[in-house]
Design a protein around this motif. Structure first.
Motif: not given
Length: 378
Positions: A326-337
């Motif tokens: 189960c991969l934890p959510e990191d919406q902000k970091g994902t968008f940055i990447a």
């Protein structure tokens, strides 16, 4: 001269004289093959079946050959349907070719089998081909594919990332790649597909990933058809230790071909009821289409947050496939990447999400996928 271990002993079965003659000539020309006739005591390892019109008898012959421990069975037919190809592959054929067949395509197929047969499997290694597919758009399929490829490339080895998502793909965006060359250039002529050519067409990313991207504008399948998929994977297999394939969320003939060739397949879904239903339908669809090798299919959940009302047990029961992470959510970091065109795990290497992706990569290296078949509805 090739050693005994490098020679493939092949039996050719073809009732049509023209097909038999053509295949015989090709097989005799390869330096690593030896045709076995009925008067020889050498046990053939590979069976090549040639026919004018495919029939159920060929299917039964493929099954019989696998029961008699042939290492690989190849079928070559001039008249057949998509269903015929599907039946042959399900019966155990390693690949299905259209006659007339390119000598280069046949050679690559046999070389691929020979290479995989002689690989030392005593050490843990990444699966050769990892297929990543989504239950629906927006599940995080490309994000998982890109970061998984980056993890495999961490030791300095180059990893191929193939964008077979249809009709559009996002790998080019995730890696901020120029779109001058894409998979259409590779698919123009199957006879030209070789390791050097396919590598020259790929974008070399600083992470160690070599990406074959999707075209910006495409029509229909976007050059992703079973024959092209096979040729590209065979060529890439000669150039890379690991291949990650982004298949998007479309179920079609190309997906079935990748599922057949993949060593591990990941179904990406989010822990929401709509996505769970989509994942369930996805599994039911590929099952109805004849896919049975569920030992290679695993579920990966993305966007997981604490306190989610759907338990892992409920999700697995609904979809019928074991969840391996189960991969934890990191919406902000994902968008940055994504906006930076850099794999997330390179920008945030110590984050919980990066740790989970690394664990997923390690799991694929060290373990077989759970052997789970979906439960059939009563």
């Amino acid at each position: 001269m090739p050693t005994i271990e490098e020679v493939l002993h092949i039996k050719l079965e073809a009732s049509d004289p023209t097909i038999a003659g053509a295949l015989h000539t090709m097989l005799c020309d390869f330096p690593f093959t030896h045709l076995v006739n009925t008067l020889q005591f050498t046990k053939p390892e590979v069976l090549v079946i040639g026919c004018t019109t495919y029939s159920s008898e060929i299917t039964e012959r493929v099954k019989e050959a696998k029961e008699h421990n042939y290492g690989a069975v190849y079928v070559c037919a001039s008249q057949y349907t998509d269903n015929d190809k599907h039946e042959a592959l399900i019966a155990g054929a390693r690949d299905f070719f259209s006659y007339p067949i390119s000598k280069l395509i046949l050679q690559r197929a046999l070389q691929d089998y020979l290479t995989n047969r002689t690989v030392d499997s005593s050490l843990p290694r990444p699966p050769k081909v990892v297929a990543v597919m989504g239950a629906r758009g927006g599940s995080g399929t490309t994000s998982v594919a890109v970061n998984l490829a980056a993890c495999f490339a961490k030791d300095g080895s180059e990893v191929a990332l193939l964008d077979f998502s249809r009709p559009y793909g996002d790998v080019a965006t995730f890696l901020n790649t120029p779109s001058k060359r894409d998979r259409r250039h590779v698919a123009r002529d199957l006879d030209l597909i070789n390791p050097a050519y396919i590598t020259s067409t790929m974008y070399h990313h600083s992470s160690g990933i070599l990406a074959l991207v999707a075209p910006e504008i495409t029509m229909g399948t976007g050059c992703v058809v079973p024959e092209t998929v096979s040729a590209i994977l065979i060529a890439a297999g000669d150039a890379f230790e690991t291949i990650v394939v982004d298949m998007g969320s479309r179920v079609d003939a190309a997906l079935y071909r990748v599922l057949e060739l993949a060593d591990a397949s990941l179904l990406i879904a989010m822990p929401t009821k709509p996505c769970m239903n989509s994942a369930k339908r996805f599994v039911q669809t590929i099952t109805a289409g004849g896919f049975e090798n569920f030992c290679k299919l695993s579920l990966v959940l993305t966007g997981c947050v604490s306190g989610n009302t759907l338990s892992k047990f409920e999700i697995e029961k609904t979809i019928g496939v074991d969840c391996i992470t189960c991969l934890p959510e990191d919406q902000k970091g994902t968008f940055i990447a994504i906006n930076d065109g850099t794999p997330y795990c390179h920008i945030f290497p110590e984050s919980p999400l990066s740790d989970s992706i690394k664990e997923l990569a390690a799991h694929l290296v060290q373990h077989d996928c759970p052997n789970t078949a979906p439960e059939k509805d009563e």
